[in-house]
Design an enzyme around this catalytic site. Sequence first.
Site, PDB file in Angstrom:
ATOM      1  N   GLN A 188       0.921  -3.277  -5.316  1.00 53.21           N
ATOM      2  CA  GLN A 188      -0.492  -3.607  -5.487  1.00 53.21           C
ATOM      3  C   GLN A 188      -0.903  -3.570  -6.952  1.00 53.21           C
ATOM      4  O   GLN A 188      -1.951  -4.116  -7.312  1.00 53.21           O
ATOM      5  CB  GLN A 188      -1.361  -2.648  -4.673  1.00 53.21           C
ATOM      6  CG  GLN A 188      -1.350  -1.210  -5.150  1.00 53.21           C
ATOM      7  CD  GLN A 188      -2.072  -0.276  -4.203  1.00 53.21           C
ATOM      8  OE1 GLN A 188      -1.620  -0.063  -3.073  1.00 53.21           O
ATOM      9  NE2 GLN A 188      -3.171   0.295  -4.647  1.00 53.21           N
ATOM     10  N   CYS A 246      -4.841  -1.033  -1.307  1.00 53.46           N
ATOM     11  CA  CYS A 246      -3.941  -0.607  -0.235  1.00 53.46           C
ATOM     12  C   CYS A 246      -4.445  -1.051   1.133  1.00 53.46           C
ATOM     13  O   CYS A 246      -3.660  -1.379   2.029  1.00 53.46           O
ATOM     14  CB  CYS A 246      -3.755   0.899  -0.279  1.00 53.46           C
ATOM     15  SG  CYS A 246      -5.286   1.861  -0.140  1.00 53.46           S
ATOM     16  N   HIS A 275      -5.751   6.691   1.470  1.00 51.33           N
ATOM     17  CA  HIS A 275      -4.722   5.682   1.260  1.00 51.33           C
ATOM     18  C   HIS A 275      -4.321   5.052   2.588  1.00 51.33           C
ATOM     19  O   HIS A 275      -4.177   5.741   3.597  1.00 51.33           O
ATOM     20  CB  HIS A 275      -3.503   6.305   0.588  1.00 51.33           C
ATOM     21  CG  HIS A 275      -2.468   5.311   0.157  1.00 51.33           C
ATOM     22  ND1 HIS A 275      -2.773   4.176  -0.560  1.00 51.33           N
ATOM     23  CD2 HIS A 275      -1.125   5.265   0.367  1.00 51.33           C
ATOM     24  CE1 HIS A 275      -1.672   3.492  -0.797  1.00 51.33           C
ATOM     25  NE2 HIS A 275      -0.662   4.124  -0.237  1.00 51.33           N
TER      26      HIS A 275
END
Length: 331
Positions: A134, A141, A277
């Site tokens: 990313q 994410c 995340h």
Amino acid sequence: MKTLILFVALVGYTQALSYSDVLEEEWNRFQLDYTKFYQTEDEALLRRLIFVDNKRRIDKHNRRFMAGKESYEMGVNQFTDLLPKEFQSQMLSSLNITEAEGLIDFRYTAPRDVDPPSSIDWRARGAVTPVMDQGENCGSCWAFATTGTLEGQTFLKTGRLVSLSEQNLIDCSNDAPYYNEGCKGGLELNALMYIMHKGIDTESSYPYRGTQQKCRFNSSNIGASVEAFIGVSGEANLAAATAFHGPVSVRVDSEGMQSYKGGVYNNPNCSDEILDHAMVVVGYGNDKSGGDYWLVKNSWGTTWGENGYIRMSRNRNNQCGIATIAVFPIV
């Protein structure tokens, strides 16, 4: 005689080499390996100090790992010159659990009459695309977790593995009623809702850039669509959903994962509520030394972890919140 003198000299050099010397050599190698360039001498000095501090922590942990007191190894990677707070602000995406819970209409419950297999790896069955990166300074994410589960579900339905466009989601799913924030963060559930309404382009037609740009969605390049999405809570349900339905998007508390290198990640101090995340569970299994684990695909490139994957502790009271709020689409 000359050989003996050379040998003695080398031994003397080795003995004289201090831990500080080793750290300096590793700092120089780190800059080369990860193509690190700093704009000023002050910035370089700051990054060196942070690197040394992180490397000392890594070495301390790995001494415990070598002694059998830890189930996972830490290592230098592209994030070793970042403070934990910098890493968090650049790479992660916070989640409002209450907001996410309200978006789920359907809940998955494991079947009572069929037990899931003891292990599964959807990579071996062709349902998982390669790991991507990313990039630093983009907390996308959530977009990678969304495409990861949708790619797997689409493969299971059609037999074709098509890489889907995270950039499409970053650029285009920000307005009402989706409210994602591009590189600043987002929700997989909002992204799936966007795909339900619009569809999503393929990676090849809308490649990843790592910054939020003008929306360029083209309905002629749609690679997948979504009919509905199913929420999953609890590790037993997550195992069954993964085994019977394919890759599942999950949220975790990533505290401590910055320097993960390999093994079964076991961090009893991480939260099951502060989920910053998003990743994709693509399987699970058991490790003789580390115990039960989830096989999880990340989006930090292949130089992080086990070629871009992490094995996270399974059946340890929902450690790091991995089964707090998971989701997979119906296609």
